[in-house]
Design a protein around this motif. Structure first.
Motif, PDB file in Angstrom:
ATOM      1  N   PRO A   1       6.511  -4.883  -0.210  1.00 35.59           N
ATOM      2  CA  PRO A   1       7.456  -4.123  -1.456  1.00 35.59           C
ATOM      3  C   PRO A   1       8.502  -2.742  -0.045  1.00 35.59           C
ATOM      4  CG  PRO A   1       4.985  -4.251  -1.770  1.00 35.59           C
ATOM      5  CD  PRO A   1       4.804  -4.710  -0.130  1.00 35.59           C
ATOM      6  N   ALA A   2       9.249  -2.887  -0.927  1.00 38.73           N
ATOM      7  CA  ALA A   2      10.547  -2.578  -0.737  1.00 38.73           C
ATOM      8  C   ALA A   2      10.230  -0.511  -0.399  1.00 38.73           C
ATOM      9  CB  ALA A   2      12.274  -2.805  -1.862  1.00 38.73           C
ATOM     10  N   GLU A   3      11.109   0.112   0.400  1.00 37.86           N
ATOM     11  CA  GLU A   3      10.524   1.199   0.479  1.00 37.86           C
ATOM     12  C   GLU A   3      11.418   2.311  -0.471  1.00 37.86           C
ATOM     13  OE1 GLU A   3       8.376   2.704   2.760  1.00 37.86           O
ATOM     14  OE2 GLU A   3       7.889   1.212   3.750  1.00 37.86           O
ATOM     15  N   ALA A   4      10.810   3.656  -0.896  1.00 40.74           N
ATOM     16  CA  ALA A   4      10.862   4.445  -1.475  1.00 40.74           C
ATOM     17  C   ALA A   4      12.556   5.183  -1.383  1.00 40.74           C
ATOM     18  CB  ALA A   4      10.264   5.697  -1.757  1.00 40.74           C
ATOM     19  N   LEU A   5      13.363   5.254  -2.319  1.00 39.78           N
ATOM     20  CA  LEU A   5      14.317   6.123  -1.353  1.00 39.78           C
ATOM     21  C   LEU A   5      13.527   8.005  -0.694  1.00 39.78           C
ATOM     22  CD1 LEU A   5      16.920   5.428  -4.384  1.00 39.78           C
ATOM     23  CD2 LEU A   5      16.860   4.840  -2.707  1.00 39.78           C
ATOM     24  N   GLN A   6      14.789   8.267   0.218  1.00 47.67           N
ATOM     25  CA  GLN A   6      14.330   9.573   1.099  1.00 47.67           C
ATOM     26  C   GLN A   6      14.588  10.544  -0.139  1.00 47.67           C
ATOM     27  OE1 GLN A   6      16.919  10.648   3.991  1.00 47.67           O
ATOM     28  NE2 GLN A   6      15.646  12.157   3.993  1.00 47.67           N
ATOM     29  N   GLY A   7      13.522  11.333  -0.300  1.00 47.29           N
ATOM     30  CA  GLY A   7      13.403  12.183  -1.709  1.00 47.29           C
ATOM     31  C   GLY A   7      12.345  12.041  -2.975  1.00 47.29           C
ATOM     32  N   THR A   8      11.753  10.678  -3.123  1.00 50.69           N
ATOM     33  CA  THR A   8      11.642  10.040  -4.089  1.00 50.69           C
ATOM     34  C   THR A   8      10.256  10.638  -4.226  1.00 50.69           C
ATOM     35  OG1 THR A   8      12.377   8.038  -3.887  1.00 50.69           O
ATOM     36  CG2 THR A   8      10.313   8.451  -5.104  1.00 50.69           C
TER      37      THR A   8
ATOM     38  N   HIS B   1      -1.380   1.536  -8.302  1.00 53.99           N
ATOM     39  CA  HIS B   1       0.308   1.266  -8.315  1.00 53.99           C
ATOM     40  C   HIS B   1       1.052   1.597  -7.703  1.00 53.99           C
ATOM     41  CE1 HIS B   1       2.300   1.272 -11.633  1.00 53.99           C
ATOM     42  NE2 HIS B   1       1.155   1.130 -12.181  1.00 53.99           N
ATOM     43  N   ALA B   2       2.278   1.853  -7.077  1.00 51.87           N
ATOM     44  CA  ALA B   2       2.732   2.587  -6.200  1.00 51.87           C
ATOM     45  C   ALA B   2       4.360   2.995  -7.356  1.00 51.87           C
ATOM     46  CB  ALA B   2       3.651   2.268  -5.110  1.00 51.87           C
TER      47      ALA B   2
ATOM     48  N   LEU C   1       4.124   5.068  -2.513  1.00 49.73           N
ATOM     49  CA  LEU C   1       4.054   4.101  -2.292  1.00 49.73           C
ATOM     50  C   LEU C   1       3.205   4.134  -0.685  1.00 49.73           C
ATOM     51  CD1 LEU C   1       5.797   1.524  -2.083  1.00 49.73           C
ATOM     52  CD2 LEU C   1       7.627   2.559  -0.552  1.00 49.73           C
ATOM     53  N   ALA C   2       3.430   5.217  -0.382  1.00 49.39           N
ATOM     54  CA  ALA C   2       2.134   5.126   1.342  1.00 49.39           C
ATOM     55  C   ALA C   2       0.581   5.517   1.024  1.00 49.39           C
ATOM     56  CB  ALA C   2       3.035   6.633   2.430  1.00 49.39           C
ATOM     57  N   ASP C   3       0.846   6.189  -0.153  1.00 43.80           N
ATOM     58  CA  ASP C   3      -0.823   6.090  -0.469  1.00 43.80           C
ATOM     59  C   ASP C   3      -1.013   5.183  -1.100  1.00 43.80           C
ATOM     60  OD1 ASP C   3      -0.477   9.144   0.009  1.00 43.80           O
ATOM     61  OD2 ASP C   3      -0.273   9.622  -1.888  1.00 43.80           O
ATOM     62  N   ALA C   4       0.201   4.471  -1.629  1.00 37.20           N
ATOM     63  CA  ALA C   4      -0.560   2.878  -2.852  1.00 37.20           C
ATOM     64  C   ALA C   4      -0.678   1.403  -1.939  1.00 37.20           C
ATOM     65  CB  ALA C   4       0.144   2.546  -3.034  1.00 37.20           C
ATOM     66  N   ARG C   5      -0.351   1.798   0.068  1.00 36.94           N
ATOM     67  CA  ARG C   5      -0.240   0.422   0.963  1.00 36.94           C
ATOM     68  C   ARG C   5      -0.940   0.748   1.199  1.00 36.94           C
ATOM     69  NH1 ARG C   5       4.468   2.484   3.948  1.00 36.94           N
ATOM     70  NH2 ARG C   5       5.486   0.254   2.557  1.00 36.94           N
ATOM     71  N   THR C   6      -1.603   2.478   1.922  1.00 39.37           N
ATOM     72  CA  THR C   6      -3.158   2.627   2.016  1.00 39.37           C
ATOM     73  C   THR C   6      -4.228   2.319   1.635  1.00 39.37           C
ATOM     74  OG1 THR C   6      -2.340   4.737   3.888  1.00 39.37           O
ATOM     75  CG2 THR C   6      -4.024   4.228   4.057  1.00 39.37           C
ATOM     76  N   LEU C   7      -3.750   2.278   0.308  1.00 35.12           N
ATOM     77  CA  LEU C   7      -5.357   2.224  -0.389  1.00 35.12           C
ATOM     78  C   LEU C   7      -5.248   0.796  -0.873  1.00 35.12           C
ATOM     79  CD1 LEU C   7      -7.302   3.472  -2.265  1.00 35.12           C
ATOM     80  CD2 LEU C   7      -6.062   2.592  -4.106  1.00 35.12           C
ATOM     81  N   TRP C   8      -4.755  -0.335  -0.498  1.00 36.16           N
ATOM     82  CA  TRP C   8      -4.164  -1.215  -0.749  1.00 36.16           C
ATOM     83  C   TRP C   8      -5.538  -1.948   0.208  1.00 36.16           C
ATOM     84  CZ3 TRP C   8      -3.033  -5.446  -3.879  1.00 36.16           C
ATOM     85  CH2 TRP C   8      -2.933  -6.790  -3.073  1.00 36.16           C
TER      86      TRP C   8
END
Length: 298
Positions: free
Chosen positions: A81-88, A253-254, A273-280
């Motif tokens: 999945p695409a990365e989130a924008l900085q500051g999201t 989900h993120a 996003l980072a948390d959802a990726r790790t939980l995945w």
């Protein structure tokens, strides 16, 4: 453009589906979380101007209806999945509209979580904002990069305090059942999620955003029945990265937006996003999920 009859038919079908969803089990009810302190002025808004990464109005791309389950191809799963924008996921506190407009340096108003924040900071617990309270709250906000650091005891400041308190032992109160297998714990009251195996925490806790009053995240025991890394909501035509479904259309989900909004999701457990990726990487199909408590209104 979608025609009006098509939209009406879709809404009718959606409402009928929601009407037959199982209710939250009363056997797992917790006491209602501490009520926000009355006395703050009007509606709360983000305390800094909106940006592309954090729009003020942000609804969730959750999916009420259960998805169509299938086995993704290796090619599909290879796409990240695409990365989130900085500051999201910046910590943007919600403050009274008047203070946001004036860019108040030190709030004179009692926030909705004034008593809770006073207690956490070991201040005099009276629910009234003082100059000393403001200085202490501002110091905390500066330390944890909460903006604006105006000393207003809002929901984001209180959320960060709850996360810090839960770091060492999120299940200190024993609300999440201890089992020999992995259990993903979803604490609606504190808006936290973690994974434990036995008494050992193997992931988290991390902050989440769960279902709003009208669309609550369903309580009780569930099971992860489908994982879809690049899921796309069929209702909102929006991405649900690292989706792990555990109850109908409700999933971890993120989201590409703040999880700290005062309004909850449409039932899913929203994550950074980072948390959802790790939980995945932690959970497998068939792993158990336990949800309890009650999210504050919103």
């Amino acid at each position: 453009m979608i025609s009006r009859p098509f939209v009406l038919r879709g809404l009718t079908a959606l409402l009928a589906a929601v009407a037959v969803l199982p209710p939250v089990g009363p056997a797992f009810a917790d006491p209602v979380p501490p009520a926000p302190t009355p006395g703050h002025e009007g509606v709360l808004v983000p305390g800094v101007p909106p940006a592309p990464s954090q729009p003020w109005t942000f609804d969730t791309p959750d999916q009420v209806l259960a998805p169509q389950v299938y086995t993704p191809t290796r090619k599909e799963d290879a796409v990240e999945p695409a990365e989130a924008l900085q500051g999201t996921y910046d910590l943007i506190e919600y403050v009274p509209l008047g203070e946001a407009a004036r860019k108040v340096a030190c709030s004179k108003l009692a926030g909705p979580y004034q008593r809770q924040v006073e207690y956490w900071l070991k201040l005099k617990v009276d629910g009234k904002q003082s100059a000393a309270d403001c200085r202490a709250i501002r110091a905390f906000q500066r330390k944890y990069k909460i903006k604006p650091d105006s000393g207003f005891a809002g929901p984001v400041t209180w959320s960060r305090m709850q996360l810090l308190s839960a770091k060492k032992n999120p299940n200190a109160a024993g609300k999440c059942p201890v089992r020999t297998y992995r259990v993903t714990c979803v604490d609606l009251g504190r808006q936290l999620t973690w994974v434990q195996k036995g008494k050992k925490v193997v992931y988290g806790p991390v902050p989440v955003r769960t279902g709003r009053t009208a669309y609550p995240t369903r309580g009780g025991w569930h099971k992860v029945y489908w994982k879809h890394k690049n899921h796309h909501s069929t209702l909102y035509d929006t991405p649900m990265p690292y989706a792990q479904f555990f109850s109908g259309g409700q999933a971890f989900h993120a989201v590409y937006g703040s999880i700290y909004t005062t309004v909850g999701s449409m039932g899913c457990v929203n994550m950074r996003l980072a948390d959802a990726r790790t939980l995945w990487g932690v959970l497998k199909t068939g792993d158990r999920v336990f949800v309890w408590g009650r999210r504050a209104a919103g």
